[in-house]
Design an enzyme around this catalytic site. Structure first.
Site, PDB file in Angstrom:
ATOM      1  N   GLY A  48       0.514  11.326 -12.088  1.00 43.21           N
ATOM      2  CA  GLY A  48      -0.731  11.368 -12.846  1.00 43.21           C
ATOM      3  C   GLY A  48      -0.592  11.603 -14.336  1.00 43.21           C
ATOM      4  O   GLY A  48      -1.604  11.792 -15.028  1.00 43.21           O
ATOM      5  N   TRP A  50       0.246   9.490 -16.748  1.00 46.91           N
ATOM      6  CA  TRP A  50      -0.415   8.428 -17.505  1.00 46.91           C
ATOM      7  C   TRP A  50      -1.925   8.509 -17.356  1.00 46.91           C
ATOM      8  O   TRP A  50      -2.665   8.177 -18.281  1.00 46.91           O
ATOM      9  CB  TRP A  50       0.109   7.055 -17.059  1.00 46.91           C
ATOM     10  CG  TRP A  50       1.400   6.678 -17.727  1.00 46.91           C
ATOM     11  CD1 TRP A  50       2.385   7.520 -18.134  1.00 46.91           C
ATOM     12  CD2 TRP A  50       1.816   5.366 -18.084  1.00 46.91           C
ATOM     13  NE1 TRP A  50       3.408   6.819 -18.712  1.00 46.91           N
ATOM     14  CE2 TRP A  50       3.090   5.491 -18.695  1.00 46.91           C
ATOM     15  CE3 TRP A  50       1.268   4.108 -17.933  1.00 46.91           C
ATOM     16  CZ2 TRP A  50       3.810   4.396 -19.168  1.00 46.91           C
ATOM     17  CZ3 TRP A  50       1.975   3.004 -18.398  1.00 46.91           C
ATOM     18  CH2 TRP A  50       3.225   3.145 -19.013  1.00 46.91           C
ATOM     19  N   ASP A  88      -1.665   0.043  -1.329  1.00 50.23           N
ATOM     20  CA  ASP A  88      -0.679  -0.865  -1.908  1.00 50.23           C
ATOM     21  C   ASP A  88      -1.382  -1.795  -2.885  1.00 50.23           C
ATOM     22  O   ASP A  88      -2.348  -2.473  -2.527  1.00 50.23           O
ATOM     23  CB  ASP A  88      -0.014  -1.677  -0.795  1.00 50.23           C
ATOM     24  CG  ASP A  88       1.159  -2.505  -1.282  1.00 50.23           C
ATOM     25  OD1 ASP A  88       1.102  -3.024  -2.411  1.00 50.23           O
ATOM     26  OD2 ASP A  88       2.136  -2.648  -0.525  1.00 50.23           O
ATOM     27  N   ASP A 119       3.837   1.794 -14.813  1.00 50.57           N
ATOM     28  CA  ASP A 119       5.061   2.515 -15.161  1.00 50.57           C
ATOM     29  C   ASP A 119       5.980   2.599 -13.942  1.00 50.57           C
ATOM     30  O   ASP A 119       6.838   3.467 -13.847  1.00 50.57           O
ATOM     31  CB  ASP A 119       4.722   3.928 -15.658  1.00 50.57           C
ATOM     32  CG  ASP A 119       5.899   4.603 -16.341  1.00 50.57           C
ATOM     33  OD1 ASP A 119       6.665   3.910 -17.042  1.00 50.57           O
ATOM     34  OD2 ASP A 119       6.070   5.828 -16.169  1.00 50.57           O
ATOM     35  N   LYS A 159       6.531  -1.509 -17.273  1.00 46.75           N
ATOM     36  CA  LYS A 159       7.932  -1.136 -17.487  1.00 46.75           C
ATOM     37  C   LYS A 159       8.863  -2.087 -16.752  1.00 46.75           C
ATOM     38  O   LYS A 159       8.587  -2.503 -15.621  1.00 46.75           O
ATOM     39  CB  LYS A 159       8.173   0.291 -16.983  1.00 46.75           C
ATOM     40  CG  LYS A 159       9.630   0.743 -17.124  1.00 46.75           C
ATOM     41  CD  LYS A 159       9.766   2.234 -16.982  1.00 46.75           C
ATOM     42  CE  LYS A 159       9.524   2.722 -15.577  1.00 46.75           C
ATOM     43  NZ  LYS A 159       9.648   4.180 -15.481  1.00 46.75           N
TER      44      LYS A 159
END
Length: 264
Positions: A48, A50, A88, A119, A159
């Site tokens: 959490g 971000w 998902d 990320d 990322k």
């Protein structure tokens, strides 16, 4: 003190759940991803960190949705800005739940979301090429979600580990946005090969740069360019007159309009 220890200790002192919070801060300062009132979806959001940064920067008028297969402990209770979707990200049911939370469906000019963030990183094997390939796969999954949820002009950041497949990945993302750039936040570890691909201003236009289309010039704008429509999308065409029907070549595409010139 090492950079790792510096950001780790800062996170503890400033109440962030992960040192990665500073990466998002730096991405935002570099690329302008977050802003007051924006709707943000964070894929793979646990634990959490971000979400904390995004919630701070979109403010009370914004919405932040954290998506993860793991449970995310709420940032506060109640929290008017942050919503949580457990599932998902590649499942249609998960995307449907996100749409329900943000209040909109995908339409002619995209979906209801301003920013999609990821990320996510693969479980590390220590084999560089394999870890790179897995990180690329995660970005491709996140990109698929982004193209389904992002509004026209929306942004995407994910990322990835540097490596041989990076150029192909960028090439696949670029046609959907005005541009894609690589950003390496200072908060990343010195030894890390991670970087972030930041794709700005999603294009949902029915035309692409270099395409030749036939149009009718419906009007002349204040700057003297002809105005034509392709599926209600505006093309500004130089060197033409009202009422002409002709083939034009698209030169530059923006989220809500494009520039073209008569094809030779």
């Amino acid at each position: 003190m090492s950079r790792k220890d510096d950001y780790y200790n800062r996170a503890k002192q400033e109440g962030y759940r992960a040192r990665s919070a500073y990466k998002l801060q730096q991405l935002d300062e570099t690329a302008g991803l977050l802003g007051e009132g924006r709707t943000v979806v964070d894929l793979g959001a646990a634990p959490g960190g971000w979400l904390q940064v995004a919630a701070e920067r979109v403010g009370e008028r914004g919405t932040v949705v954290g998506v993860d297969r793991q449970r995310i402990d709420p940032l506060s209770d109640p929290d008017p800005t942050v919503e949580y979707v457990r599932g998902d990200m590649t499942d249609d049911s998960t995307k449907d739940e996100v749409r329900e939370v943000v209040g909109g469906d995908a339409g002619e000019r995209g979906g209801p979301v301003d920013v999609v963030l990821s990320d996510m990183a693969p479980n590390m094997t220590g084999e560089y090429d394999l870890d790179h390939a897995r990180s690329v796969h995660l970005v491709r999954q996140a990109f698929e979600v982004a193209t389904d949820l992002l509004s026209s002009g929306g942004d995407f950041a994910a990322k990835v580990f540097d490596g041989q497949d990076l150029d192909d990945l960028k090439a696949d993302i670029e046609p959907e946005f005005e541009y894609v750039r690589e950003v390496r936040p200072d908060a990343s570890r010195d030894s890390s090969s991670e970087l972030y691909l930041v794709a700005k201003h999603r294009l949902t236009a029915p035309v692409r740069e270099g395409e030749v289309v036939e149009v009718t010039i419906e009007d002349i704008g204040e700057e003297g360019d002809g105005i034509a429509k392709v599926e209600n999308f505006t093309l500004f065409v130089s060197g033409v007159e009202k009422g002409e029907t002709l083939e034009v070549r698209v030169d530059d595409v923006k989220p809500r309009y494009a520039f073209a010139q008569p094809a030779e």
